[in-house]
Scaffold this motif. Sequence first.
Motif, PDB file in Angstrom:
ATOM      1  N   ASP A 217       0.824  -1.216   0.000  1.00 10.25           N
ATOM      2  CA  ASP A 217       0.000   0.000   0.000  1.00 10.25           C
ATOM      3  C   ASP A 217       0.855   1.262   0.000  1.00 10.25           C
ATOM      4  O   ASP A 217       0.371   2.341  -0.305  1.00 10.25           O
ATOM      5  N   ASN A 218       2.113   1.147   0.385  1.00  9.59           N
ATOM      6  CA  ASN A 218       2.975   2.331   0.514  1.00  9.59           C
ATOM      7  C   ASN A 218       4.088   2.394  -0.531  1.00  9.59           C
ATOM      8  O   ASN A 218       5.095   3.065  -0.323  1.00  9.59           O
ATOM      9  N   GLY A 219       3.904   1.688  -1.622  1.00 10.71           N
ATOM     10  CA  GLY A 219       4.796   1.881  -2.773  1.00 10.71           C
ATOM     11  C   GLY A 219       6.111   1.123  -2.726  1.00 10.71           C
ATOM     12  O   GLY A 219       7.034   1.439  -3.486  1.00 10.71           O
ATOM     13  N   ILE A 220       6.212   0.107  -1.834  1.00 12.75           N
ATOM     14  CA  ILE A 220       7.436  -0.705  -1.809  1.00 12.75           C
ATOM     15  C   ILE A 220       7.355  -1.702  -2.973  1.00 12.75           C
ATOM     16  O   ILE A 220       6.327  -2.342  -3.189  1.00 12.75           O
ATOM     17  N   ASP A 221       8.456  -1.830  -3.716  1.00  8.03           N
ATOM     18  CA  ASP A 221       8.413  -2.560  -4.990  1.00  8.03           C
ATOM     19  C   ASP A 221       8.650  -4.061  -4.880  1.00  8.03           C
ATOM     20  O   ASP A 221       8.260  -4.810  -5.776  1.00  8.03           O
ATOM     21  N   LEU A 222       9.353  -4.496  -3.820  1.00  9.77           N
ATOM     22  CA  LEU A 222       9.781  -5.896  -3.787  1.00  9.77           C
ATOM     23  C   LEU A 222      10.035  -6.313  -2.335  1.00  9.77           C
ATOM     24  O   LEU A 222      10.605  -5.532  -1.566  1.00  9.77           O
ATOM     25  N   ILE A 223       9.626  -7.544  -1.990  1.00 13.26           N
ATOM     26  CA  ILE A 223       9.818  -8.044  -0.617  1.00 13.26           C
ATOM     27  C   ILE A 223      10.642  -9.333  -0.685  1.00 13.26           C
ATOM     28  O   ILE A 223      10.203 -10.334  -1.252  1.00 13.26           O
ATOM     29  N   GLU A 224      11.849  -9.261  -0.089  1.00 14.01           N
ATOM     30  CA  GLU A 224      12.784 -10.389  -0.186  1.00 14.01           C
ATOM     31  C   GLU A 224      12.680 -11.270   1.047  1.00 14.01           C
ATOM     32  O   GLU A 224      12.748 -10.781   2.181  1.00 14.01           O
ATOM     33  N   GLN A 225      12.514 -12.545   0.817  1.00 16.04           N
ATOM     34  CA  GLN A 225      12.563 -13.621   1.818  1.00 16.04           C
ATOM     35  C   GLN A 225      11.905 -13.245   3.157  1.00 16.04           C
ATOM     36  O   GLN A 225      12.573 -13.229   4.195  1.00 16.04           O
ATOM     37  N   PRO A 226      10.580 -13.011   3.135  1.00 18.59           N
ATOM     38  CA  PRO A 226       9.916 -12.698   4.406  1.00 18.59           C
ATOM     39  C   PRO A 226       9.837 -13.905   5.345  1.00 18.59           C
ATOM     40  O   PRO A 226       9.948 -13.749   6.558  1.00 18.59           O
ATOM     41  N   LEU A 227       9.651 -15.111   4.801  1.00 16.06           N
ATOM     42  CA  LEU A 227       9.437 -16.305   5.636  1.00 16.06           C
ATOM     43  C   LEU A 227      10.656 -17.216   5.629  1.00 16.06           C
ATOM     44  O   LEU A 227      11.498 -17.140   4.729  1.00 16.06           O
ATOM     45  N   SER A 228      10.694 -18.110   6.605  1.00 17.15           N
ATOM     46  CA  SER A 228      11.765 -19.103   6.678  1.00 17.15           C
ATOM     47  C   SER A 228      11.823 -19.937   5.401  1.00 17.15           C
ATOM     48  O   SER A 228      10.795 -20.317   4.842  1.00 17.15           O
ATOM     49  N   ILE A 230      12.407 -22.895   5.218  1.00 17.12           N
ATOM     50  CA  ILE A 230      11.823 -24.207   5.518  1.00 17.12           C
ATOM     51  C   ILE A 230      10.309 -24.206   5.285  1.00 17.12           C
ATOM     52  O   ILE A 230       9.717 -25.236   4.992  1.00 17.12           O
ATOM     53  N   ASN A 231       9.667 -23.044   5.446  1.00 17.23           N
ATOM     54  CA  ASN A 231       8.195 -22.971   5.370  1.00 17.23           C
ATOM     55  C   ASN A 231       7.729 -22.828   3.919  1.00 17.23           C
ATOM     56  O   ASN A 231       7.258 -21.773   3.494  1.00 17.23           O
ATOM     57  N   ARG A 232       7.822 -23.914   3.170  1.00 18.22           N
ATOM     58  CA  ARG A 232       7.457 -23.862   1.761  1.00 18.22           C
ATOM     59  C   ARG A 232       5.952 -23.605   1.550  1.00 18.22           C
ATOM     60  O   ARG A 232       5.585 -22.746   0.745  1.00 18.22           O
ATOM     61  N   PRO A 233       5.050 -24.310   2.299  1.00 19.17           N
ATOM     62  CA  PRO A 233       3.623 -24.035   2.069  1.00 19.17           C
ATOM     63  C   PRO A 233       3.280 -22.571   2.354  1.00 19.17           C
ATOM     64  O   PRO A 233       2.482 -21.959   1.621  1.00 19.17           O
ATOM     65  N   GLY A 234       3.885 -21.994   3.383  1.00 16.26           N
ATOM     66  CA  GLY A 234       3.642 -20.579   3.699  1.00 16.26           C
ATOM     67  C   GLY A 234       4.108 -19.677   2.565  1.00 16.26           C
ATOM     68  O   GLY A 234       3.448 -18.699   2.208  1.00 16.26           O
ATOM     69  N   GLN A 235       5.256 -19.997   1.993  1.00 13.46           N
ATOM     70  CA  GLN A 235       5.779 -19.182   0.888  1.00 13.46           C
ATOM     71  C   GLN A 235       4.839 -19.224  -0.312  1.00 13.46           C
ATOM     72  O   GLN A 235       4.623 -18.211  -0.981  1.00 13.46           O
ATOM     73  N   VAL A 236       4.280 -20.400  -0.567  1.00 10.97           N
ATOM     74  CA  VAL A 236       3.360 -20.536  -1.708  1.00 10.97           C
ATOM     75  C   VAL A 236       2.106 -19.691  -1.457  1.00 10.97           C
ATOM     76  O   VAL A 236       1.656 -18.935  -2.327  1.00 10.97           O
ATOM     77  N   ARG A 237       1.556 -19.775  -0.219  1.00  8.71           N
ATOM     78  CA  ARG A 237       0.347 -18.984   0.094  1.00  8.71           C
ATOM     79  C   ARG A 237       0.654 -17.493   0.008  1.00  8.71           C
ATOM     80  O   ARG A 237      -0.124 -16.725  -0.573  1.00  8.71           O
ATOM     81  N   LEU A 238       1.801 -17.069   0.546  1.00  9.92           N
ATOM     82  CA  LEU A 238       2.127 -15.641   0.559  1.00  9.92           C
ATOM     83  C   LEU A 238       2.351 -15.112  -0.857  1.00  9.92           C
ATOM     84  O   LEU A 238       1.945 -13.992  -1.189  1.00  9.92           O
ATOM     85  N   THR A 244       2.636  -7.163  -3.335  1.00  3.41           N
ATOM     86  CA  THR A 244       3.981  -6.811  -3.818  1.00  3.41           C
ATOM     87  C   THR A 244       4.720  -8.102  -4.142  1.00  3.41           C
ATOM     88  O   THR A 244       4.592  -9.081  -3.394  1.00  3.41           O
ATOM     89  N   PRO A 245       5.497  -8.130  -5.239  1.00  2.94           N
ATOM     90  CA  PRO A 245       6.215  -9.371  -5.581  1.00  2.94           C
ATOM     91  C   PRO A 245       7.123  -9.858  -4.457  1.00  2.94           C
ATOM     92  O   PRO A 245       7.744  -9.062  -3.750  1.00  2.94           O
ATOM     93  N   ILE A 246       7.181 -11.179  -4.320  1.00  2.41           N
ATOM     94  CA  ILE A 246       8.029 -11.821  -3.302  1.00  2.41           C
ATOM     95  C   ILE A 246       9.263 -12.397  -4.002  1.00  2.41           C
ATOM     96  O   ILE A 246       9.153 -13.105  -5.004  1.00  2.41           O
ATOM     97  N   MET A 247      10.442 -12.076  -3.446  1.00  2.00           N
ATOM     98  CA  MET A 247      11.693 -12.602  -4.013  1.00  2.00           C
ATOM     99  C   MET A 247      12.279 -13.667  -3.091  1.00  2.00           C
ATOM    100  O   MET A 247      12.367 -13.466  -1.881  1.00  2.00           O
ATOM    101  N   ALA A 248      12.702 -14.774  -3.678  1.00  2.00           N
ATOM    102  CA  ALA A 248      13.369 -15.843  -2.911  1.00  2.00           C
ATOM    103  C   ALA A 248      14.859 -15.570  -2.850  1.00  2.00           C
ATOM    104  O   ALA A 248      15.494 -15.346  -3.882  1.00  2.00           O
ATOM    105  N   ASP A 249      15.431 -15.583  -1.632  1.00  2.00           N
ATOM    106  CA  ASP A 249      16.884 -15.483  -1.484  1.00  2.00           C
ATOM    107  C   ASP A 249      17.385 -16.713  -0.728  1.00  2.00           C
ATOM    108  O   ASP A 249      17.848 -17.674  -1.340  1.00  2.00           O
ATOM    109  N   ALA A 266       6.491 -20.612  -5.442  1.00  2.00           N
ATOM    110  CA  ALA A 266       6.743 -20.046  -4.112  1.00  2.00           C
ATOM    111  C   ALA A 266       7.328 -18.639  -4.150  1.00  2.00           C
ATOM    112  O   ALA A 266       7.538 -18.037  -3.095  1.00  2.00           O
ATOM    113  N   ALA A 267       7.628 -18.100  -5.335  1.00  2.00           N
ATOM    114  CA  ALA A 267       8.180 -16.738  -5.459  1.00  2.00           C
ATOM    115  C   ALA A 267       8.012 -16.295  -6.903  1.00  2.00           C
ATOM    116  O   ALA A 267       7.940 -17.135  -7.807  1.00  2.00           O
ATOM    117  N   SER A 268       7.957 -14.980  -7.120  1.00  2.00           N
ATOM    118  CA  SER A 268       7.861 -14.506  -8.505  1.00  2.00           C
ATOM    119  C   SER A 268       9.143 -13.835  -8.971  1.00  2.00           C
ATOM    120  O   SER A 268       9.255 -13.431 -10.128  1.00  2.00           O
TER     121      SER A 268
END
Length: 373
Positions: A217-228, A230-238, A244-249, A266-268
């Motif tokens: 909502d505040n114009g951030i362009d990319l979110i890198e590795q928010p979840l562990s 190990i938590n693959r199902p969570g990454q898929v849901r998120l 905002t696009p999710i980046m896997a690191d 699990a990431a875009s």
Amino acid sequence: MTSATIESIEAILVDLPTLRPHKLAMHTISQQTLVIIRLRCSDGVEGLGESTTVGGLSYAYESPESIKANIDTHLAPALVGMDADNVNAAMQCLDRVAKGNTFAKSGLETALLDALGKRRGLAVSELLGGRMRDSVEVGWVLASGDTAKDIAEAENRLDQRRHRIFKVKIGANPLEQDLKHVVAIKRALGDRASVRVDVNQYWDESQAIRGCQVLGDNGIDLIEQPLSRINRPGQVRLNQRSPTPIMADESIESVEDAFSLAADGAASVFALKIAKNGGPRAVLRTAQIAEAAGISLYGATMLEGTIGTLASAHAFLTLKKLLWGTELFGPLLLTEEIVTEPPVYRDFELHVPNTPGLGLSLDEDRLARFRRP
Ligand code: MUC
Ligand code: MG
């Protein structure tokens, strides 16, 4: 036809000071340890590589000391005597000798490519199939931990035409405090900059749901590795629900991880790191998986010095598309240099000369001064 064999391999720990403390969720870096590889061949050619990580053992399973020990004890002895020109055979040998250890393998693959390029008169990017560009955009990481300092640092980089992409390190503080910090930085910089965050796996899913919404909502362009990782199902849901696009690191510790992340959706965006795939050739295999899956790419770093940074850049120059730019700013965070050709940063980009190998040689005096006794 064998033109040279591998004679010896040396792994050297080098401790270099940083511009300011660099605060990641799990560790504050106030000096960076580089692992420099010198691979000497029977024809007198020397290949340079780098196997650097961040934060001792707090980021990945390999530390600078374990990388050196594993190269000295297991990897170098396996390579000595092999054909120095056959990078495929050498890397397949390392995969037989050692599971994982992608950081160590990346420095060795880089050194093999550098030596081959010097011998043949070709840049590493040419050995990797040829460049699509001569420079890459380079972002900066805001990690002082202080909002006003981060804004001043970003303004200064914008004024210098050095960076206009900023990644803010968050995750260690309470969620609302971190969100306030990032939103204040974005408000100050406005449309003059792309602002992104790296959470380094520190949120749980409930925090990530709110965090991604507010940041989106505040114009951030990319979110890198928010979840562990190990938590693959969570990454898929998120990945399905984040605005905002999710980046896997951290989720990518191998080319095979990249394949399963792509298959699961699990990431875009993928953060490409030579160290986490096993070298400049290996990272391009991950890039090809991403390309096939419609996942976009970012050229990432383990805060390497100039050798690892240029090795990454040579690989990234060959990509068809690098939508999210790079963060190849490692040498700019370090206040000392150990090569004789410092990298060229100009007009928001890192410019990569098309000279044999990586185009670098060690400054022996500076190396002697900073290497660990
Ligand atoms: C990471 O997680 O991305 C890379 C840049 C930086 O500031 O930290 C590293 C690790
Ligand atoms: Mg990261």
